[in-house]
Scaffold this motif. Structure first.
Motif, mmCIF file in Angstrom:
data_model
loop_
_atom_site.group_PDB
_atom_site.id
_atom_site.type_symbol
_atom_site.label_atom_id
_atom_site.label_comp_id
_atom_site.label_asym_id
_atom_site.label_seq_id
_atom_site.Cartn_x
_atom_site.Cartn_y
_atom_site.Cartn_z
ATOM 1 N N ALA A 154 1.600 1.324 6.993
ATOM 2 C CA ALA A 154 2.091 -0.040 6.760
ATOM 3 C C ALA A 154 3.541 0.066 6.343
ATOM 4 O O ALA A 154 3.921 0.964 5.570
ATOM 5 N N ASN A 235 0.235 -9.281 14.276
ATOM 6 C CA ASN A 235 0.922 -8.129 13.676
ATOM 7 C C ASN A 235 2.376 -8.125 14.126
ATOM 8 O O ASN A 235 2.635 -8.132 15.338
ATOM 9 N N PRO A 236 3.360 -8.199 13.224
ATOM 10 C CA PRO A 236 3.260 -8.074 11.767
ATOM 11 C C PRO A 236 2.800 -9.353 11.089
ATOM 12 O O PRO A 236 2.953 -10.442 11.639
ATOM 13 N N THR A 280 7.393 -9.424 5.504
ATOM 14 C CA THR A 280 6.623 -9.147 6.721
ATOM 15 C C THR A 280 6.135 -7.710 6.620
ATOM 16 O O THR A 280 6.880 -6.817 6.191
ATOM 17 N N THR A 282 4.081 -4.627 8.775
ATOM 18 C CA THR A 282 3.622 -4.155 10.086
ATOM 19 C C THR A 282 2.612 -3.030 9.881
ATOM 20 O O THR A 282 2.908 -2.038 9.195
ATOM 21 N N ARG A 304 1.671 0.172 17.189
ATOM 22 C CA ARG A 304 1.329 -1.024 16.417
ATOM 23 C C ARG A 304 -0.152 -1.351 16.575
ATOM 24 O O ARG A 304 -0.703 -1.324 17.669
ATOM 25 N N THR A 310 -5.496 -5.843 12.418
ATOM 26 C CA THR A 310 -4.560 -6.286 11.381
ATOM 27 C C THR A 310 -5.171 -7.383 10.530
ATOM 28 O O THR A 310 -4.992 -7.412 9.299
#
Length: 504
Positions: A154, A235-236, A280, A282, A304, A310
């Motif tokens: 993260a 995501n994010p 934010t 991610t 990602r 997420t």
């Protein structure tokens, strides 16, 4: 000493007979070998004084499959039968998060408080833009084991909103108070407790980490259920934070560092110090490598995470499971540091807390590319002294080859003994090589040379068959030289007919 004494003998021609050629060659070779042996000794001393020991990891045999559970995987069984009438993310419903799996929530608390009993740890990699990753717990022994593993990361990006929001300026240019963050893109900040609005003591601001989906802020009452689509996000993810700490002072806080205009917090109303931030975060599925030599982790591949995954990972955070821990981590920094340091710390702590509260959904998995090593102490030798020593040893080898070859090819000369004949009537001969060896290894020829008989037979004695015949050519009273007790003069060597003693 032998070379020294031989040299003394060789440089006094008046006290000896002419030196044979083989004697000269042997003496020269002895000097060369003596010089080379000393040179090798000095080179060896130079080598060992410049050598140092280093600790290295040497490869060892790996254990069998299943012996290296150092990777991190999502426990799919938690969501395999998940059903929700509200289509909320896995493990999240109207009454809380992971209600039917208390072990999931319980395992997160040791992790976010960094206790050694935790099955997982969350660390920050400074050289990877402050990415937080999940790694095996402190009880797992990673000594001397290099490997590649899958895990999760993260990375948070936050900004302080205290100076971007509308605020009320204090009297005479005093400290301002944040009132509305709509212009900063967060209309839900500040969030006041509903029961405190309109009260005589004023509205209350408590610690919250709000989720934001499509501009809608939620999480104060029902976690992700406060949001549109019941917490399903992309995501994010977007978050809004408000945190407040008491300075225990009703005035004078403006004299502290946090009272400066570039501070990240509000210091009014006293005694409260309040931080508002927008972030934010991610989430990524990453492949990392562990390097046991310096105990470091390196991200090799980063991908990602999906939106569905997420949504599962951010749910415990929006349910405020890690809010108090984040407030505790940030308290000292927010109350003493300026904006850049506060935001840098918030980026690190927020990413770690968000992964930490979700570790209950993870399970160990097998690492790949495992390389088991054994710490070993080795010597590190500089190039220069090694090359010098090797060169000298090579010269030594060449010298040995030269001596062997020259000895093989050398023609032995002979000396014809006048007046002496063999049984077949041919003249008696002596090998120059044998004579040279006898003169080099036996002291009697030197004794004979020091005590010549002066009877015309000294030349024949120098090439006698044995060293004894070079000295003693008679018996009893007729012996040219005698050794033993000599009357009252003690033990010694005596020449016949003359009172001349050895050493006179």
């Amino acid at each position: 000493m032998s070379i020294y004494e031989t040299g003394q003998y060789a440089v006094h021609p008046k006290k000896r007979s002419r030196l044979p050629r083989l004697f000269k060659e042997a003496f020269t070779l002895a000097i060369i070998i003596w010089i080379m042996s000393r040179a090798v000794g000095l080179a060896d001393l130079y080598l060992h004084t410049t050598t140092r020991s280093i600790l290295v990891d040497l490869p060892a045999n790996n254990k069998g499959p299943g012996s290296y559970p150092y990777a991190v995987a999502f426990n799919e069984s938690l969501c395999a039968t998940w059903q929700s009438a509200t289509s909320a993310p896995c493990l999240s419903n109207l009454d809380g998060w992971a209600l039917y799996h208390p072990e999931v929530t319980e395992s997160s608390y040791p992790t976010i408080s960094n206790r050694s009993s935790s099955g997982f740890q969350v660390i920050t990699l400074a050289d990877a833009s402050d990415a937080a990753i999940v790694i095996p717990g402190a009880r797992v022994d990673l000594t001397s084991t290099a490997f590649t593993a899958r895990t999760f990361s993260a990375r948070a990006q936050c900004r302080s909103l205290n100076r971007d929001c509308e605020g009320s300026e204090g009297s005479e240019g005093g400290p301002r108070q944040t009132m509305n963050c709509t212009q900063a893109g967060y209309p839900g900040l500040p969030y006041y407790e509903p029961s405190s609005v309109g009260s005589s003591t004023g509205p209350t601001v408590n610690n919250y980490i709000f989720g934001v989906v499509n501009g809608q802020q939620g999480g104060a009452q029902y976690g992700v259920q406060d949001l549109a689509d019941h917490g399903q996000t992309t995501n994010p993810v977007e978050l809004a934070l408000q945190m407040r700490w008491s300075s225990r002072r009703n005035f004078g806080v403006e004299d502290f560092a946090v009272g400066r205009p570039d501070a990240a917090v509000d210091i009014v109303p006293p005694p409260w110090i309040t931080l508002y931030a927008g972030c934010t975060v991610t989430f990524s599925n990453v492949t990392v490598q562990y390097h046991p030599f310096n105990k470091s982790w390196e991200i090799m591949l980063e991908e990602r995470s999906s939106d569905n995954f997420t949504s599962v990972l951010w749910s415990p955070t929006v349910w405020q499971i890690g809010t108090d821990q984040l407030a505790l981590e940030m308290m000292t920094i927010a109350m003493t540091e300026m904006r850049p340091n506060v935001i840098a710390a918030l980026n690190q702590y927020l990413a770690r807390v968000m992964l930490g509260v979700a570790v209950g959904t993870f399970q160990p998995a097998e690492a790949t590319d495992v390389r088991q090593t054994v710490p070993s102490l080795l010597g590190q030798y500089p190039v220069a002294p090694v090359m010098i020593l090797v060169s000298l040893l090579l010269l030594y080898a060449l010298l040995a080859i030269f001596v062997f070859t020259s000895s093989w090819l050398t023609k032995d000369e002979t000396v014809i003994l006048l007046g002496q004949k063999k049984k077949d009537g041919t003249p008696e001969e002596q090998s120059v090589l044998n004579l040279t060896q006898r003169w080099l290894v036996d002291p009697l020829p030197l004794v004979a040379a020091a005590f010549p008989g002066e009877d015309g037979k000294d030349v024949q004695r120098t090439v006698a068959d044995s060293a004894v015949d070079m000295v003693y050519d008679g018996s009893g009273a007729d012996a040219r030289l005698s050794i033993g007790l000599q009357g009252v003069d003690g033990f010694g060597l005596r020449k016949r007919g003359v009172q001349r003693w050895f050493g006179e």
